[in-house]
Every structure is written in C-alpha cells, then in structure tokens.
Design a protein around this motif. Sequence first.
Motif, mmCIF file in Angstrom:
data_model
loop_
_atom_site.group_PDB
_atom_site.id
_atom_site.type_symbol
_atom_site.label_atom_id
_atom_site.label_comp_id
_atom_site.label_asym_id
_atom_site.label_seq_id
_atom_site.Cartn_x
_atom_site.Cartn_y
_atom_site.Cartn_z
ATOM 1 N N LEU A 106 -60.147 79.023 38.929
ATOM 2 C CA LEU A 106 -59.105 79.732 38.182
ATOM 3 C C LEU A 106 -57.812 79.787 38.982
ATOM 4 O O LEU A 106 -56.726 79.553 38.450
ATOM 5 C CB LEU A 106 -59.568 81.141 37.834
ATOM 6 C CG LEU A 106 -60.710 81.254 36.838
ATOM 7 C CD1 LEU A 106 -61.204 82.691 36.759
ATOM 8 C CD2 LEU A 106 -60.281 80.759 35.472
ATOM 9 N N SER A 107 -57.939 80.084 40.262
ATOM 10 C CA SER A 107 -56.763 80.175 41.123
ATOM 11 C C SER A 107 -56.043 78.833 41.206
ATOM 12 O O SER A 107 -54.817 78.769 41.113
ATOM 13 C CB SER A 107 -57.199 80.632 42.516
ATOM 14 O OG SER A 107 -56.159 80.526 43.429
ATOM 15 N N GLN A 108 -56.794 77.754 41.374
ATOM 16 C CA GLN A 108 -56.203 76.424 41.470
ATOM 17 C C GLN A 108 -55.536 76.016 40.163
ATOM 18 O O GLN A 108 -54.581 75.244 40.162
ATOM 19 C CB GLN A 108 -57.253 75.402 41.880
ATOM 20 C CG GLN A 108 -57.680 75.553 43.320
ATOM 21 C CD GLN A 108 -58.839 74.644 43.692
ATOM 22 O OE1 GLN A 108 -59.572 74.142 42.837
ATOM 23 N NE2 GLN A 108 -59.018 74.437 44.991
ATOM 24 N N ALA A 109 -56.029 76.533 39.043
ATOM 25 C CA ALA A 109 -55.441 76.225 37.742
ATOM 26 C C ALA A 109 -54.258 77.138 37.423
ATOM 27 O O ALA A 109 -53.642 77.012 36.372
ATOM 28 C CB ALA A 109 -56.498 76.337 36.651
ATOM 29 N N GLY A 110 -53.969 78.075 38.328
ATOM 30 C CA GLY A 110 -52.845 78.985 38.112
ATOM 31 C C GLY A 110 -53.171 80.161 37.216
ATOM 32 O O GLY A 110 -52.278 80.885 36.790
ATOM 33 N N GLU B 62 -60.666 78.476 26.071
ATOM 34 C CA GLU B 62 -59.628 78.295 27.090
ATOM 35 C C GLU B 62 -60.231 78.398 28.498
ATOM 36 O O GLU B 62 -59.941 77.574 29.374
ATOM 37 C CB GLU B 62 -58.534 79.349 26.915
ATOM 38 C CG GLU B 62 -57.446 79.273 27.963
ATOM 39 C CD GLU B 62 -56.489 80.446 27.904
ATOM 40 O OE1 GLU B 62 -55.576 80.461 28.742
ATOM 41 O OE2 GLU B 62 -56.641 81.331 27.045
ATOM 42 N N ILE B 63 -61.082 79.378 28.698
ATOM 43 C CA ILE B 63 -61.732 79.560 30.002
ATOM 44 C C ILE B 63 -62.609 78.350 30.323
ATOM 45 O O ILE B 63 -62.567 77.815 31.434
ATOM 46 C CB ILE B 63 -62.560 80.860 30.018
ATOM 47 C CG1 ILE B 63 -61.628 82.069 29.934
ATOM 48 C CG2 ILE B 63 -63.457 80.938 31.254
ATOM 49 C CD1 ILE B 63 -62.325 83.366 29.583
ATOM 50 N N TYR B 64 -63.393 77.901 29.368
ATOM 51 C CA TYR B 64 -64.260 76.741 29.585
ATOM 52 C C TYR B 64 -63.433 75.504 29.910
ATOM 53 O O TYR B 64 -63.813 74.683 30.743
ATOM 54 C CB TYR B 64 -65.148 76.481 28.370
ATOM 55 C CG TYR B 64 -66.141 77.594 28.076
ATOM 56 C CD1 TYR B 64 -66.617 78.425 29.077
ATOM 57 C CD2 TYR B 64 -66.591 77.821 26.788
ATOM 58 C CE1 TYR B 64 -67.517 79.442 28.808
ATOM 59 C CE2 TYR B 64 -67.498 78.830 26.505
ATOM 60 C CZ TYR B 64 -67.951 79.636 27.524
ATOM 61 O OH TYR B 64 -68.845 80.640 27.260
ATOM 62 N N SER B 65 -62.298 75.367 29.249
ATOM 63 C CA SER B 65 -61.419 74.237 29.505
ATOM 64 C C SER B 65 -60.899 74.267 30.943
ATOM 65 O O SER B 65 -60.909 73.248 31.638
ATOM 66 C CB SER B 65 -60.254 74.258 28.516
ATOM 67 O OG SER B 65 -59.339 73.241 28.825
ATOM 68 N N ILE B 66 -60.451 75.438 31.403
ATOM 69 C CA ILE B 66 -59.959 75.580 32.774
ATOM 70 C C ILE B 66 -61.062 75.249 33.772
ATOM 71 O O ILE B 66 -60.831 74.582 34.779
ATOM 72 C CB ILE B 66 -59.435 77.011 33.029
ATOM 73 C CG1 ILE B 66 -58.153 77.260 32.234
ATOM 74 C CG2 ILE B 66 -59.190 77.260 34.514
ATOM 75 C CD1 ILE B 66 -57.710 78.712 32.219
ATOM 76 N N LEU B 67 -62.273 75.704 33.501
ATOM 77 C CA LEU B 67 -63.401 75.512 34.422
ATOM 78 C C LEU B 67 -64.080 74.155 34.259
ATOM 79 O O LEU B 67 -64.974 73.812 35.026
ATOM 80 C CB LEU B 67 -64.425 76.633 34.239
ATOM 81 C CG LEU B 67 -63.929 78.036 34.576
ATOM 82 C CD1 LEU B 67 -64.990 79.071 34.239
ATOM 83 C CD2 LEU B 67 -63.516 78.131 36.036
ATOM 84 N N LYS C 270 -54.277 83.782 36.520
ATOM 85 C CA LYS C 270 -54.181 85.006 37.326
ATOM 86 C C LYS C 270 -55.230 86.054 36.953
ATOM 87 O O LYS C 270 -55.269 87.119 37.546
ATOM 88 C CB LYS C 270 -52.783 85.636 37.187
ATOM 89 C CG LYS C 270 -51.668 84.718 37.588
ATOM 90 C CD LYS C 270 -51.703 84.426 39.066
ATOM 91 C CE LYS C 270 -50.521 83.556 39.447
ATOM 92 N NZ LYS C 270 -50.726 82.822 40.652
ATOM 93 N N ARG C 271 -56.080 85.781 35.958
ATOM 94 C CA ARG C 271 -57.093 86.759 35.568
ATOM 95 C C ARG C 271 -58.140 86.902 36.660
ATOM 96 O O ARG C 271 -58.428 85.962 37.388
ATOM 97 C CB ARG C 271 -57.778 86.323 34.269
ATOM 98 C CG ARG C 271 -56.871 86.407 33.056
ATOM 99 C CD ARG C 271 -57.563 85.893 31.847
ATOM 100 N NE ARG C 271 -57.619 84.425 31.887
ATOM 101 C CZ ARG C 271 -57.936 83.678 30.865
ATOM 102 N NH1 ARG C 271 -58.256 84.221 29.716
ATOM 103 N NH2 ARG C 271 -57.943 82.369 30.979
ATOM 104 N N SER C 272 -58.715 88.075 36.741
ATOM 105 C CA SER C 272 -59.784 88.292 37.713
ATOM 106 C C SER C 272 -61.083 87.672 37.195
ATOM 107 O O SER C 272 -61.266 87.516 35.985
ATOM 108 C CB SER C 272 -59.993 89.785 37.952
ATOM 109 O OG SER C 272 -60.562 90.387 36.810
ATOM 110 N N VAL C 273 -61.954 87.349 38.117
ATOM 111 C CA VAL C 273 -63.255 86.789 37.722
ATOM 112 C C VAL C 273 -64.012 87.815 36.887
ATOM 113 O O VAL C 273 -64.695 87.461 35.928
ATOM 114 C CB VAL C 273 -64.073 86.361 38.954
ATOM 115 C CG1 VAL C 273 -65.429 85.849 38.545
ATOM 116 C CG2 VAL C 273 -63.333 85.305 39.738
#
Length: 156
Positions: free
Chosen positions: A87-91, A135-140, A93-96
């Motif tokens: 998440l951090s590398q994708a920019g 969206e989360i799955y896409s980022i991960l 800012k949400r917490s885990v």
Amino acid sequence: MTEKPKVKEAAETLYGAYVIETNRNDLEPEEIWKLYMTLTKVEDAFKALKSNLGMRPIYHQLASRTAAHLFISVVAYHLYGAIALSLSQAGDKRSVHSILAQVSTHSRLNVTMLDDNKRLHNLRISSTPNSAQKEIYSILGVVDTLARTKKVIAQL
C-alpha cells in the motif's frame, strides 16, 4: 501565586514541539527521529498481534498448540506487513487496519448438503467484491480466481 514571565515564555517556545532526549551524540536529528519511530512501529506490531490478528487470548492447554497459535499469528503479521508495504509503495495512505476492515466483508461460503438421492454436494460461492474492495485488490495485485464450484463429493 505569582506569574513568572521568563519561565512562561520558555515553556511557550516548546508548545507543539516533541523533545527526545538521547545520549547518542553521533546521530543527526533525523536519524534520532527515525530510531524513535521504529519504537512506534514495534508497539504497533504488538498491538496488531494482540488485537487485529488474534494472538491473545490463548486458551490452549498443550505447549504445541500454543506454539502453533503464536506461529500462525506471526505469519499473519508478516502478511500484514507485506500489505502495508504494498500500500505504501502504491501511494495509498490508508492504514492496514482500515484495509482489513474493508475487505473483511468479502466472504467465501462453503455449503455442504445432501440431496434426495443421498449424494453429498459441496458448493463454494464467493461474494462479489464491492468497488472499494476491488480497488484494494487491484493495488495489492490480488486476482479473484475463486470461481463458483459445485461438486458431488460423496454418495451415501
């Protein structure tokens, strides 16, 4: 009671400041701050293990079960850290913790039932992820490969 203007003025200069005392004269202020933030990360890790990842309470009576419970919790924490890094590398800012709360409603059901011919059926059904989950799955980089399946698993 009397007001001491010099003491008050000195105190006001520290309002909003964070003071870290150290005996490490070989470090720059930025390095000291990073070391201090490491402590915060360690505290957050223990908080995550104890609450979000279910390390506590442990009700096992056998040492091997307790060890297995702790092992699974630590593996889960490594996944937790990998998610945070991605998440951090994708920019993002949400917490885990908030990410886990959002994806926790995406479920997979396993239904086993017996039909009139005494055949045991196993149905696996995944719920459809909502837009935030997609969206989360896409980022991960998570791809949903869990299609609906139906199998006859036994003839009774």
